[in-house]
Design an enzyme around this catalytic site. Structure first.
Site, mmCIF file in Angstrom:
data_model
loop_
_atom_site.group_PDB
_atom_site.id
_atom_site.type_symbol
_atom_site.label_atom_id
_atom_site.label_comp_id
_atom_site.label_asym_id
_atom_site.label_seq_id
_atom_site.Cartn_x
_atom_site.Cartn_y
_atom_site.Cartn_z
ATOM 1 N N ASP A 81 -7.957 -11.695 -1.780
ATOM 2 C CA ASP A 81 -6.946 -11.018 -2.590
ATOM 3 C C ASP A 81 -6.148 -10.022 -1.741
ATOM 4 O OD1 ASP A 81 -6.214 -10.182 -5.647
ATOM 5 O OD2 ASP A 81 -6.252 -8.414 -4.335
ATOM 6 N N TYR A 87 0.119 -3.673 -0.269
ATOM 7 C CA TYR A 87 -0.971 -3.348 0.657
ATOM 8 C C TYR A 87 -0.481 -3.307 2.105
ATOM 9 C CZ TYR A 87 -4.112 -4.708 -3.214
ATOM 10 O OH TYR A 87 -4.755 -4.829 -4.418
ATOM 11 N N LYS A 97 0.582 -10.414 -4.776
ATOM 12 C CA LYS A 97 1.203 -9.791 -5.945
ATOM 13 C C LYS A 97 2.595 -9.279 -5.592
ATOM 14 C CE LYS A 97 -3.431 -7.927 -6.759
ATOM 15 N NZ LYS A 97 -3.874 -7.924 -5.347
ATOM 16 N N HIS A 99 2.293 -7.072 -10.152
ATOM 17 C CA HIS A 99 1.320 -6.035 -9.830
ATOM 18 C C HIS A 99 1.251 -4.921 -10.869
ATOM 19 C CE1 HIS A 99 -0.788 -4.309 -6.022
ATOM 20 N NE2 HIS A 99 -1.422 -3.937 -7.113
#
Length: 306
Positions: A82, A87, A112, A145
């Site tokens: 994931d 990120y 996402k 997200h």
């Protein structure tokens, strides 16, 4: 207190994990990826796609560390990986997948779209950017997200990408039950997954029931609450763990597993990767499950993310 002090993982998995060095060549993971000691069961999403019931989260695992951790996780048996645009580690995750040497079809990769990229055209561009960074031809799961920005436009773009076969399943993250229902009632494709905060201290009973009713898979980010509120030393979890020779983390992950929730714990430590996988050789009984249910504080442990 450090989680490491409470580890009670099996000698076999611990020894196996310690033998797997992160510092070897980029081909080091190939033979391990195909001969992992742990096989994780799948659940079937509402569109028939199969998704591993336990995965590997990558938040904050960036650069060389992220690459090495992803490769190591795959070598130990994780198949669900994931990540997310926000990120900032999709390139590292892609490099880790390549480094592992695993066949792409054996992985389930999630990313996402972030709020800043919401809307029809922006989501299309963001998806292409994610694919390029990951060095993949398709995603297994793509999520919105946060329920902010032009959600309708993003979902329209994702439906098109899904129908084109570029995404195997589409879903949501951090959506409240009413927001999930709104998506279901106003679109052709029902979300396959809603990834939300859930753990022993925030069990999300309303969301759990609603998602089950509508056939949307519940997935837990930070399923161990990142150890907040002393989860790794909680005496009730420890008491249960003493019966099975398991750590608080393992009891928590087994609780998710038995509730049918997909969990994606994150760690940079090989021994913890192995520990988190070692939850399939025991079963919590009804009394154990009831004890854990009473730990629910019904409040987020991440107020800064609200």
């Amino acid at each position: 207190m450090d989680r490491r002090e409470f580890m009670q993982t099996s000698a076999k998995l611990a020894a196996s994990a310690m033998l797997m060095s992160l510092g070897t060549s980029k081909l080091f993971g190939a033979r391990y990826a195909e001969n992992a000691k742990t096989t994780i069961e799948n659940i079937t999403l509402n569109n028939g796609v199969k998704m591993p019931r336990l995965g590997f989260g990558t938040l904050t695992l960036n650069g060389d560390v992220g690459e090495k951790c992803v490769a190591e996780a795959i070598s130990q048996g994780y198949r669900l990986i994931d990540t997310a645009t926000i990120y900032g580690n999709e390139e590292a995750v892609g490099a880790g997948i390549e480094r592992s040497g695993i066949n792409r079809e054996k992985l389930f990769v999630t990313s996402k779209v972030w709020v800043d990229d919401s809307g029809y055209e922006n989501t299309k561009k963001a998806f292409k950017t994610s694919l390029d960074k990951l060095k993949l031809d398709y995603l297994d799961l793509y999520l919105i997200h946060r329920p902010r920005g032009d959600v309708k436009g993003s979902w329209k773009a994702m439906e098109e990408l899904y129908n084109e076969g570029k995404i195997k399943a589409i879903g949501l993250s951090n959506f409240e039950p009413a927001q999930v229902i709104e998506i279901i009632e106003n679109n052709k494709v029902i979300p396959a997954v809603n990834q939300i905060e859930t753990h022993a201290y925030f069990q999300q009973a309303e969301a759990y029931d609603a998602l089950k009713e509508f056939g949307v898979q519940m997935e837990a980010w930070s399923p161990l609450a990142q150890g907040r509120n002393d989860l790794f030393t909680n005496p009730k979890l420890a008491e249960i763990g003493s019966k099975y020779n398991k750590s608080n983390a393992q009891i928590s992950l087994r609780w998710h597993y038995q509730r049918g929730i997909v969990a994606i714990p994150r760690t940079s430590q090989k021994v913890h990767m192995a520990e988190n996988l070692n939850i399939f050789d025991f079963e919590l009984n009804a009394a154990d499950m009831e004890t854990i249910s009473k730990l629910d504080l019904n409040i987020t442990q991440f107020p800064e993310w609200e």
